[in-house]
Motif scaffolding. Structure first.
Motif, short mmCIF file in Angstrom:
data_model
loop_
_atom_site.label_atom_id
_atom_site.label_comp_id
_atom_site.label_asym_id
_atom_site.label_seq_id
_atom_site.Cartn_x
_atom_site.Cartn_y
_atom_site.Cartn_z
N TYR A 380 62.74 26.00 -141.39
CA TYR A 380 63.29 27.24 -141.95
C TYR A 380 62.90 28.46 -141.12
N PHE A 381 61.71 28.44 -140.56
CA PHE A 381 61.30 29.55 -139.70
C PHE A 381 62.26 29.69 -138.52
N ASN A 382 62.58 28.59 -137.87
CA ASN A 382 63.51 28.63 -136.74
C ASN A 382 64.92 28.99 -137.16
N GLN A 383 65.36 28.46 -138.30
CA GLN A 383 66.71 28.75 -138.76
C GLN A 383 66.90 30.22 -139.07
N LEU A 384 65.94 30.80 -139.81
CA LEU A 384 66.07 32.22 -140.16
C LEU A 384 65.87 33.11 -138.93
N ALA A 385 65.02 32.70 -138.01
CA ALA A 385 64.86 33.46 -136.78
C ALA A 385 66.16 33.46 -135.97
N LEU A 386 66.83 32.30 -135.93
CA LEU A 386 68.11 32.22 -135.22
C LEU A 386 69.15 33.13 -135.86
N GLU A 387 69.24 33.10 -137.19
CA GLU A 387 70.21 33.95 -137.87
C GLU A 387 69.94 35.43 -137.60
N THR A 388 68.66 35.78 -137.48
CA THR A 388 68.30 37.18 -137.24
C THR A 388 68.64 37.62 -135.83
N MET A 389 68.43 36.74 -134.85
CA MET A 389 68.59 37.15 -133.46
C MET A 389 70.00 36.97 -132.93
N VAL A 390 70.85 36.23 -133.64
CA VAL A 390 72.20 35.95 -133.12
C VAL A 390 72.99 37.23 -132.91
N THR A 391 73.01 38.12 -133.90
CA THR A 391 73.83 39.32 -133.78
C THR A 391 73.39 40.24 -132.64
N PRO A 392 72.12 40.61 -132.54
CA PRO A 392 71.73 41.47 -131.41
C PRO A 392 71.85 40.79 -130.06
N LEU A 393 71.57 39.47 -130.00
CA LEU A 393 71.69 38.77 -128.72
C LEU A 393 73.14 38.64 -128.29
N SER A 394 74.01 38.34 -129.24
CA SER A 394 75.43 38.22 -128.88
C SER A 394 76.00 39.56 -128.45
N LEU A 395 75.51 40.65 -129.02
CA LEU A 395 75.96 41.97 -128.60
C LEU A 395 75.50 42.29 -127.18
N ARG A 396 74.25 41.93 -126.89
CA ARG A 396 73.69 42.27 -125.58
C ARG A 396 74.20 41.36 -124.48
N LEU A 397 74.36 40.07 -124.78
CA LEU A 397 74.76 39.12 -123.74
C LEU A 397 76.27 38.97 -123.62
N LEU A 398 76.98 39.11 -124.76
CA LEU A 398 78.41 38.81 -124.76
C LEU A 398 79.27 39.98 -125.24
N ASN A 399 78.62 41.04 -125.71
CA ASN A 399 79.33 42.20 -126.23
C ASN A 399 80.24 41.83 -127.40
N TRP A 400 79.75 40.94 -128.25
CA TRP A 400 80.53 40.53 -129.42
C TRP A 400 80.46 41.59 -130.51
N GLY A 401 81.56 41.71 -131.25
CA GLY A 401 81.62 42.61 -132.38
C GLY A 401 81.64 41.84 -133.68
N GLU A 402 82.09 42.50 -134.74
CA GLU A 402 82.08 41.89 -136.08
C GLU A 402 82.97 40.66 -136.15
N LEU A 403 84.16 40.73 -135.54
CA LEU A 403 85.10 39.62 -135.60
C LEU A 403 84.54 38.38 -134.91
N GLU A 404 84.02 38.55 -133.70
CA GLU A 404 83.49 37.42 -132.95
C GLU A 404 82.30 36.78 -133.66
N ASN A 405 81.43 37.63 -134.21
CA ASN A 405 80.28 37.08 -134.93
C ASN A 405 80.71 36.33 -136.20
N SER A 406 81.72 36.83 -136.87
CA SER A 406 82.23 36.15 -138.06
C SER A 406 82.77 34.77 -137.71
N ILE A 407 83.51 34.70 -136.63
CA ILE A 407 84.04 33.41 -136.18
C ILE A 407 82.90 32.47 -135.81
N PHE A 408 81.88 33.01 -135.13
CA PHE A 408 80.73 32.19 -134.73
C PHE A 408 80.03 31.62 -135.95
#
Length: 582
Positions: A380-408
């Protein structure tokens, strides 16, 4: 046929608890920060407090509700109460009087979230061990379905904006009202469609033995009952009967089966010492009478041996002497029932204050328990950490917005559901410990991949980064169902069935702690990927070492070899049930 449908409806009702829980998380989370910022101008730290409040309350309520279910065996009432807390919490969220009122709303709802321990305890008591991992996998997969449905509901809820007597109902507070209505419907479903699973289990346990015309219990339940003799053995050891080996203890227990049916034994830790009292009295009835002079080892006519065993003895907590309560001159009446009763009452009082801690120590501070709990925490520690870091990492590495993150997130949910189905299929062919090893190794590979690719991806292109990001996330999500389902199932099989509510409550507390610390860790180290993933790898390394060192002991109690008396015959298994530092 009627019972079959009632059982299915009961499982559907329990599944709805997980489904609604997933929907609530997916409905409230996307708008929570905007709710705080727009309506109350709250600081960012309040978001972390509100996200942690639910888990914090569940940490406290889980063991309490679970222990209540052990003592009362009325899960329907407890689940209804938990649902009422969910309704109250969501109504408070809808009202939104202040920031601190919102915090209180999540705490109240979190109290109801602790009822998950009651559900898991019911599943454990009523399910066959061979099917339990699959059942748990399905329940958690249902929660993932709720996480997928939740965002879709937000598409409709976000359009709501009107006033009722000056009170603005908008897309920020309406999730509270919506979830309160959903939980209210669940109360009625629980009341009319749910039948306590323990009733079905009791009917299934009583089967007619072919050709004999008598009722017998399945092997698993017989072993559970026989295994309680080991629990009684602690009392015998306290009474100083070191001369009695396990064979004589079981022989004595068998000889008095007409006095105390094993199914009538008190099954909770709190009644541990009162059970000892009943055992002593059943072993020493009318000790002074010539018709039944029975000693602790079952022999006749040895009055002084049994009496002296009670008068002076050494316990795990120190030396007990009957003179604490009985004058020396009265020891000439060692055969009197009154003396035996008074001395034994003093013994019970002497040990009662420490028996609860002793039970917890012997039951949960064991190598295999610690190993399984560590795996659950890291999952659970890893799962919740992943959920927390996905949005900022995807923004920084892939420039994803709300739509892309929703699809992910939708695709991630689909993957998790598919893997849960795979775990359900594999659980019928492989033991839980094998599935745990597969999940742990996969999670180590996933974090090793991420700690390598994330730092170097900050300067990479979109085409270079997207496949690195997806591979790491896919591996992480693939490991989750293996770890969660197998670890919960195995944990239920290596702890006592009689105290599953308490066991699952303690497990829920550990999981709640992980869901609090995971997001806090990932959020505070998102700009330091080596530190973030390095610490997660370190924790996984520790749990892997514990897992492999305890691998031979990660076997369900019912699968350990036993002799005709019901005693474990493997020398290794005796060591496996010993507490740490003993």
């Amino acid at each position: 046929m009627e019972n079959k449908w009632k059982k299915r409806l009961s499982y559907i009702t329990l599944g709805l608890f997980y489904f609604i829980g997933g929907v609530e998380y997916a409905v409230i989370l996307p708008t929570l920060w905007l709710y705080l910022k727009t309506d109350f101008g709250a600081q960012e730290y309040m978001l972390g407090l509100l996200l942690s409040a639910y888990s914090f309350a569940a940490i406290i309520s889980g063991p309490i509700l679970g222990r209540w279910s052990d003592k009362s065996r009325k899960p329907k009432i407890i689940l209804a109460l938990g649902t009422l807390f969910q309704i109250a919490g969501n109504i408070m969220y809808f009202m939104g009087i202040s920031v601190w009122f919102l915090l209180a709303s999540r705490l109240v709802a979190g109290i109801g979230g602790g009822a998950e321990a009651v559900i898991m305890a019911e599943i454990t008591r009523s399910s066959e061990e061979s099917k339990r991992t699959g059942i748990i996998s399905k329940l958690i997969a249902i929660r993932q379905m709720g996480l997928l449905v939740g965002p879709g509901l937000n598409l409709f809820l976000r359009e709501i904006d009107f006033y009722v007597d000056g009170f603005n109902i908008n897309k920020y507070n309406v999730p509270g009202a919506f979830m309160a209505c959903v939980w209210t419907i669940q109360v009625f479903i629980l009341a009319f469609l749910y039948t306590e699973l323990d009733k079905f289990a009791q009917k299934e346990k009583s089967v007619v033995s072919p050709g004999q015309g008598r009722m017998v219990r399945p092997l698993e339940d017989q072993y559970t009952t026989l295994n309680r003799t080991d629990y009684d053995e602690d009392i015998y050891k306290e009474l100083g009967s070191e001369r009695n080996d396990r064979k004589s203890i079981n022989s004595s227990a068998s000889s008095r089966s007409h006095v105390n049916d094993p199914d009538d034994l008190i099954e909770t830790a709190e009644d541990f010492m009162s059970e000892g009292r009943r055992k002593v009295r059943s072993l020493t009835p009318n000790l002074g009478a010539s018709s039944s002079k029975i000693s602790l080892n079952g022999s006749i006519g040895q009055r002084s041996a049994s009496a002296n065993a009670i008068v002076g003895m050494e316990t795990d907590y120190g030396t007990f002497d009957g003179s604490l309560t009985t004058p020396v001159e009265d020891r000439c009446h060692l055969g009197s029932q009154e003396y035996i009763n008074s001395t034994e009452d003093s013994l019970v009082d002497y040990l009662a204050g420490k028996s609860k801690l002793k039970f917890i120590y012997h039951e949960y501070v064991r190598e295999e328990i610690v190993a399984v709990i560590a795996v659950q925490f890291n999952s659970y520690f890893n799962q919740l950490a992943l959920e927390t870091m996905v949005t900022p990492l995807s923004l920084r590495l892939l420039n994803w917005g709300e739509l892309e993150n929703s699809i992910f997130y939708c695709l991630a949910g689909v993957e998790v559901i598919i893997v849960f189905g795979l775990v359900t299929w594999l659980s019928k062919r492989f033991p839980d410990r094998v599935l745990m090893v597969v999940g742990t190794v996969t999670l180590v590979v996933a974090n090793s991949w991420l700690i390598y690719v994330v730092p170097v991806s900050f300067n990479g292109t979109y085409d270079e980064n997207i496949w690195k990001f997806i591979i790491g996330s896919a591996l992480d999500l693939f490991a989750l169902p293996f770890l969660v389902s197998a670890s919960i199932s195995l944990y239920s099989k290596i702890t006592k069935k009689e105290t599953q509510g308490l066991s699952m409550g303690l497990r829920r507390s550990v999981v709640g702690l992980a869901t609090i610390l995971g997001p806090l860790w990932a959020g505070s180290t998102i700009t330091m990927p080596y530190l973030m993933f390095g610490a997660m790898l370190g924790l996984l390394g520790i749990s892997m070492v514990l897992l492999f060192l305890s691998y031979s002991k990660l076997t369900p109690i019912s699968e350990l070899p036993v002799n005709r008396a019901g005693l474990i015959t493997s020398s290794d298994s005796d060591v496996s049930t010993q507490p740490l530092l003993s």
